[in-house]
Scaffold this motif. Structure first.
Motif, short mmCIF file in Angstrom:
data_model
loop_
_atom_site.label_atom_id
_atom_site.label_comp_id
_atom_site.label_asym_id
_atom_site.label_seq_id
_atom_site.Cartn_x
_atom_site.Cartn_y
_atom_site.Cartn_z
N GLU A 145 -14.73 5.63 -52.92
CA GLU A 145 -15.02 5.59 -51.49
C GLU A 145 -14.54 4.28 -50.86
O GLU A 145 -13.98 4.27 -49.75
CB GLU A 145 -16.52 5.78 -51.26
N LEU A 146 -14.74 3.17 -51.59
CA LEU A 146 -14.28 1.89 -51.08
C LEU A 146 -12.75 1.86 -50.98
O LEU A 146 -12.19 1.32 -50.02
CB LEU A 146 -14.77 0.76 -51.98
N ALA A 147 -12.08 2.44 -51.98
CA ALA A 147 -10.62 2.50 -51.95
C ALA A 147 -10.15 3.31 -50.74
O ALA A 147 -9.16 2.95 -50.07
CB ALA A 147 -10.08 3.11 -53.24
N GLU A 148 -10.86 4.38 -50.44
CA GLU A 148 -10.49 5.21 -49.28
C GLU A 148 -10.70 4.43 -47.98
O GLU A 148 -9.86 4.48 -47.07
CB GLU A 148 -11.33 6.48 -49.27
N VAL A 149 -11.81 3.71 -47.90
CA VAL A 149 -12.08 2.92 -46.69
C VAL A 149 -11.01 1.84 -46.51
O VAL A 149 -10.51 1.62 -45.40
CB VAL A 149 -13.48 2.28 -46.76
N ARG A 150 -10.63 1.19 -47.62
CA ARG A 150 -9.58 0.17 -47.53
C ARG A 150 -8.28 0.78 -47.02
O ARG A 150 -7.59 0.18 -46.18
CB ARG A 150 -9.33 -0.45 -48.91
N ALA A 151 -7.94 1.95 -47.53
CA ALA A 151 -6.70 2.61 -47.10
C ALA A 151 -6.76 2.95 -45.62
O ALA A 151 -5.78 2.75 -44.88
CB ALA A 151 -6.46 3.85 -47.94
N LEU A 152 -7.91 3.46 -45.16
CA LEU A 152 -8.04 3.83 -43.75
C LEU A 152 -7.90 2.61 -42.84
O LEU A 152 -7.37 2.70 -41.73
CB LEU A 152 -9.39 4.51 -43.52
N ILE A 153 -8.39 1.47 -43.32
CA ILE A 153 -8.32 0.25 -42.50
C ILE A 153 -6.93 -0.39 -42.57
O ILE A 153 -6.32 -0.72 -41.55
CB ILE A 153 -9.38 -0.77 -42.96
N GLU A 154 -6.42 -0.56 -43.78
CA GLU A 154 -5.23 -1.40 -43.97
C GLU A 154 -3.90 -0.68 -43.82
O GLU A 154 -2.95 -1.25 -43.28
CB GLU A 154 -5.29 -2.08 -45.34
N VAL A 155 -3.79 0.55 -44.30
CA VAL A 155 -2.48 1.21 -44.29
C VAL A 155 -1.88 1.29 -42.89
O VAL A 155 -0.71 0.91 -42.69
CB VAL A 155 -2.56 2.60 -44.95
N PRO A 156 -2.62 1.77 -41.87
CA PRO A 156 -2.02 1.82 -40.53
C PRO A 156 -1.59 0.44 -40.01
O PRO A 156 -0.58 0.31 -39.31
CB PRO A 156 -3.14 2.41 -39.65
N VAL A 157 -2.36 -0.59 -40.38
CA VAL A 157 -2.03 -1.94 -39.92
C VAL A 157 -0.75 -2.42 -40.59
O VAL A 157 0.14 -2.98 -39.92
CB VAL A 157 -3.19 -2.91 -40.21
N TRP A 158 -0.64 -2.22 -41.90
CA TRP A 158 0.59 -2.62 -42.60
C TRP A 158 1.81 -1.93 -42.01
O TRP A 158 2.86 -2.56 -41.78
CB TRP A 158 0.48 -2.28 -44.09
N LEU A 159 1.71 -0.64 -41.72
CA LEU A 159 2.85 0.10 -41.19
C LEU A 159 3.20 -0.36 -39.78
O LEU A 159 4.38 -0.44 -39.42
CB LEU A 159 2.56 1.60 -41.22
N ARG A 160 2.18 -0.67 -38.99
CA ARG A 160 2.47 -1.18 -37.64
C ARG A 160 3.12 -2.56 -37.70
O ARG A 160 4.08 -2.84 -36.98
CB ARG A 160 1.17 -1.24 -36.83
N LEU A 161 2.59 -3.41 -38.57
CA LEU A 161 3.16 -4.75 -38.70
C LEU A 161 4.58 -4.69 -39.23
O LEU A 161 5.43 -5.53 -38.88
CB LEU A 161 2.29 -5.60 -39.63
N ALA A 162 4.87 -3.71 -40.08
CA ALA A 162 6.23 -3.57 -40.62
C ALA A 162 7.25 -3.34 -39.53
O ALA A 162 8.42 -3.73 -39.66
CB ALA A 162 6.27 -2.42 -41.63
N ARG A 163 6.81 -2.72 -38.43
CA ARG A 163 7.73 -2.43 -37.32
C ARG A 163 7.80 -3.56 -36.30
O ARG A 163 8.73 -3.61 -35.50
CB ARG A 163 7.29 -1.15 -36.61
N THR A 164 6.81 -4.46 -36.32
CA THR A 164 6.72 -5.43 -35.23
C THR A 164 6.86 -6.89 -35.64
O THR A 164 7.20 -7.74 -34.80
CB THR A 164 5.37 -5.27 -34.50
N VAL A 165 6.60 -7.22 -36.89
CA VAL A 165 6.61 -8.62 -37.32
C VAL A 165 8.02 -9.01 -37.78
O VAL A 165 8.62 -8.32 -38.61
CB VAL A 165 5.61 -8.85 -38.46
N PRO A 166 8.56 -10.11 -37.27
CA PRO A 166 9.90 -10.56 -37.67
C PRO A 166 9.96 -10.91 -39.16
O PRO A 166 8.96 -11.31 -39.76
CB PRO A 166 10.14 -11.81 -36.80
N ALA A 167 11.13 -10.78 -39.73
CA ALA A 167 11.33 -11.03 -41.16
C ALA A 167 10.93 -12.44 -41.56
O ALA A 167 10.38 -12.66 -42.64
CB ALA A 167 12.79 -10.77 -41.54
N GLU A 168 11.17 -13.42 -40.66
CA GLU A 168 10.86 -14.80 -41.03
C GLU A 168 9.36 -15.03 -41.22
O GLU A 168 8.95 -15.87 -42.01
CB GLU A 168 11.41 -15.78 -39.99
N HIS A 169 8.54 -14.25 -40.50
CA HIS A 169 7.09 -14.39 -40.69
C HIS A 169 6.67 -13.80 -42.03
O HIS A 169 5.78 -14.36 -42.70
CB HIS A 169 6.34 -13.70 -39.56
N TRP A 170 7.28 -12.69 -42.42
CA TRP A 170 6.98 -12.13 -43.73
C TRP A 170 7.41 -13.09 -44.83
O TRP A 170 6.72 -13.25 -45.84
CB TRP A 170 7.67 -10.78 -43.92
#
Length: 273
Positions: A145-170
């Protein structure tokens, strides 16, 4: 990501890192209760059990391998106890008293009780009246259940940041990603757990949402506690494989390869850790 956290456990109950050192007695730090009673700073807090708190029949807890410093005693004890939870040295179902743990650290029972009360708020232990604190037993379902909650919270954020954060910040996160690999190579679950949280915390901070970072970090920490009845904590090979997912994910983020990012993020959060 799976169970993880770092830290050469600056002060820990046997984290397996750092040179071994005998715990030393340190002056008691005045707490809020001391000030409320008008006790002068440095006034001795009895090391014995609280009223009705029994200390017999408890499982042994290894002495910490690092000296407890004067500053932020409660914080250091809390870090040590969190590490002991990750490594399984504080065993699910067992009851531990503050006086006995305090003896292991060379401190009074007061900062241990305060740290344990914080762990109770985090859902790691429960108060047992007149005895101390019981480490809660966690099953596979809770971890899933905790793994599912983590995925619900983090996965959408990671995917959004992948489209918006410049390479130099990564690219600035490279030292943290490589730090997780070094921590995993040590084979110490507590060391890796802290490094893992540090990497995730820094990545999520790019979203600019402090509440997101705090809530995700709390869920991540809870997901790192091993389940009851687990024969052993995660092995070195498992930790190293998890850490290399960090560096591979960072490479894909820097390259702007969204397909690879989606695949890696999905894989990273589908395995209970």
């Amino acid at each position: 990501m799976k169970h993880s956290a770092q830290g050469a456990a600056r002060t820990g109950v046997g984290t397996g890192t750092g040179a071994a050192a005998e715990a030393v007695r340190i002056p008691v730090q005045p707490g809020a209760a001391d000030r409320a009673r008008g006790r002068a700073p440095g006034g001795a807090e009895p090391d014995g059990p609280a009223r009705g708190e029994h200390t017999h029949g408890e499982p042994p807890v290894p002495r910490p391998r690092a000296l407890v410093r004067r500053s932020s005693v409660r914080g250091q004890i809390l870090d040590a106890l969190r590490s002991a939870l990750v490594t399984g040295e504080l065993r699910p179902g067992e009851v531990y008293s503050a006086p006995v743990l305090g003896e292991r650290f060379g401190v009074s029972a007061t900062p241990v009780r305060e740290a344990m009360q914080q762990l109770a708020l985090e859902g790691a232990v429960e108060v047992v009246p007149n005895r101390g604190f019981r480490v809660l037993e966690r099953g596979d379902r809770e971890l899933a259940e905790l793994a599912e909650v983590r995925a619900l919270i983090e996965v959408p954020v990671w995917l959004r940041l992948a489209r918006t954060v410049p390479a130099e910040h990564w690219a600035e996160l490279r030292p943290l990603a490589e730090g997780t690999v070094r921590a995993a190579s040590s084979g110490c679950p507590a060391t890796y757990a802290e490094a893992d949280r540090a990497f995730h915390r820094a990545a999520l901070a790019l979203a600019g949402n402090e509440q997101l970072v705090r809530i995700a970090g709390d869920v991540h920490r809870r997901a790192q506690w091993p389940p009851a009845g687990s024969p052993s904590v995660r092995g070195r090979a498992d930790l190293v494989a998890d850490a290399h997912q960090h560096t591979a994910l960072l490479d894909a983020l820097i390259a702007g390869d969204l397909d690879v990012v989606r695949a890696l993020v999905g894989d990273h959060f589908t395995v209970t850790s």
